[in-house]
Design an enzyme around this catalytic site. Structure first.
Site, PDB file in Angstrom:
ATOM      1  N   ASP A 148      -9.501  33.637 -93.037  1.00  0.00           N
ATOM      2  CA  ASP A 148      -8.121  34.022 -92.767  1.00  0.00           C
ATOM      3  C   ASP A 148      -8.036  34.467 -91.312  1.00  0.00           C
ATOM      4  OD1 ASP A 148      -5.337  34.762 -93.577  1.00  0.00           O
ATOM      5  OD2 ASP A 148      -6.049  36.765 -93.057  1.00  0.00           O
ATOM      6  N   GLU A 208      -6.755  28.033 -93.218  1.00  0.00           N
ATOM      7  CA  GLU A 208      -5.338  27.795 -93.469  1.00  0.00           C
ATOM      8  C   GLU A 208      -4.735  27.024 -92.305  1.00  0.00           C
ATOM      9  OE1 GLU A 208      -1.462  30.383 -95.007  1.00  0.00           O
ATOM     10  OE2 GLU A 208      -3.199  31.372 -94.103  1.00  0.00           O
ATOM     11  N   ASP A 253      -6.203  41.042 -95.935  1.00  0.00           N
ATOM     12  CA  ASP A 253      -6.847  39.916 -95.260  1.00  0.00           C
ATOM     13  C   ASP A 253      -8.008  39.365 -96.082  1.00  0.00           C
ATOM     14  OD1 ASP A 253      -5.072  40.240 -93.146  1.00  0.00           O
ATOM     15  OD2 ASP A 253      -6.390  41.652 -92.113  1.00  0.00           O
TER      16      ASP A 253
END
Length: 407
Positions: A191, A275, A356
């Site tokens: 992340d 991502e 997170d």
């Protein structure tokens, strides 16, 4: 696979003049070709083919008084510059017709001698590597190269570049085989953020170095000094080079740090999932400076090509995946949360999550779910027993069931 190796080059004063001449000739050929096609389009004439355009702006132009100086540089440079124009047009046409996916590609634009980056490219018949370690370039001479490492194979092409800080680089393209690393059992989801540059699914957090923010004070002083200089003066040119060199140091530090971190992650994990962030959109918000300082796109690109080089698995998950809203323990979607909420408790199972770390774990789960198995099918999010009967539908709407026969 093709890899690019970049090395610093230190030309002499005479070689700098020869390189400047080559930069100018390549730029002129590119602009002449672009102008010829634009004028043909405006006049309603047919599209000028690649071969015809090369005859017009290179072969024939060398015998004219206005373009006779094109013969002072290697013809390889001129042909490669015109090939860049052909590639730019094909990318534009493919984007307009929909064959090229992704963001729309604009038509080619004219090059300027004031561009911060000037480059020329040589194929195998325009350069060679001397036994002394020098790089011979046609119509330029033997260039002094600072070799930081050896090339794995003989290069197929080299691009000589001059950047805004007046530094010269030689970029070699080589064809080499992937260096497959031994397989591991570890996988990770990443992340990316601003407070922490990267948070891994195992809970490890990588702090953001913030190279631009740390150099902001010195950059501000150099930019102010540049703004005070008179246009066109020598002092302004010196101030511009100082500011450009400081910006180059920031970019070099960021790139070096990205290389070290991406290499470590690829070596420690068999599969890496990230991502797919909309960096171009985030770069237009109030966090633009911090987003560009982080350099997410460069870091993810390094992860992707290093995974391919070392036989690792790399995948991006959709940017609309609710990684911050789903509990990684029970899978219940708990709803959106403002950015100030850094920790939350799942109302379904009572698990306490770091925002997170929870997102990184969901990225890992989503990446595993989208990863094809040995048969080429997508892996499900949960372990469900394989059905013994396959259901289908007739054209008339009646259900049909077929038995799975074991081989």
């Amino acid at each position: 696979m093709q890899l690019r190796y970049n090395f610093r080059v230190y030309p002499t004063s005479g070689q700098r003049i020869a390189l400047a001449r080559a930069f100018g000739c390549a730029r002129t050929v590119f602009n002449d070709g672009l102008r010829a096609r634009q004028e043909a389009y405006a006049a309603g004439s047919p599209y000028i083919g690649d071969t015809e355009l090369q005859k017009r702006v290179i072969t024939t132009a060398k015998h004219t008084v206005e373009r006779a100086w094109l013969g002072e540089v290697s013809s390889v440079v001129l042909v490669q510059s015109l090939r860049d124009l052909h590639t730019a047009y094909r990318s534009f046409f493919s984007s307009v017709t929909g064959r090229r996916k992704g963001p729309k590609v604009a038509p080619p634009r004219f090059k300027s001698k004031r561009d911060s980056r000037q480059s020329i490219r040589f194929t195998a018949n325009g350069f060679c590597l001397r036994e002394s370690g020098r790089l011979y370039v046609a119509k330029v001479g033997d260039l002094d190269v600072r070799w930081s490492r050896a090339l794995p194979t003989v290069p197929t092409s080299v691009t000589v570049t001059k950047d805004a800080a007046d530094r010269y680089w030689a970029s070699f393209v080589v064809d080499t085989d992937p260096k497959i690393l031994s397989e591991l059992d570890t996988e990770t989801g990443i992340d990316l953020g601003l407070t922490h540059f990267a948070v891994l699914s195992d809970g490890r957090k990588v702090d953001s170095p913030r190279f631009l923010r740390r150099a902001e004070k010195k950059l501000k002083r150099l930019q102010k000094s540049l703004a005070r200089c008179e246009e066109g003066s020598k002092n302004r040119a010196k101030a511009r080079r100082k500011a450009a060199r400081q910006h180059a140091r920031v970019a070099d530090r960021r790139r070096d740090w990205h290389h070290r971190e991406s290499t470590r992650i690829i070596r420690e994990n068999q599969a890496v999932y990230v991502e797919d962030l909309a960096v171009s959109g985030l770069g237009r918000t109030r966090l633009a400076k911090s987003v560009h300082d982080a350099g997410w796109s460069q870091f993810v690109s390094m992860l992707e090509y290093k995974a391919r080089k070392h036989g690792r698995t790399f995948a991006r998950i959709g940017r609309f995946e609710p990684t911050s809203q789903v509990c990684s323990a029970c899978g219940v979607k708990d709803g959106p949360k403002p950015l100030k909420v850094r920790a939350w408790t799942c109302r379904a199972c009572g698990s306490v999550h770091d925002r997170d770390v929870n997102a990184a774990r969901n990225i890992l789960a989503a990446g595993r779910a989208d990863r094809p198995n040995a048969c080429g099918a997508r892996v499900g999010r949960a372990s469900v027993p394989a059905p013994r009967r396959e259901a289908g539908t007739h054209r008339d709407g009646r259900p049909a069931v077929a038995e799975n026969q074991a081989p």
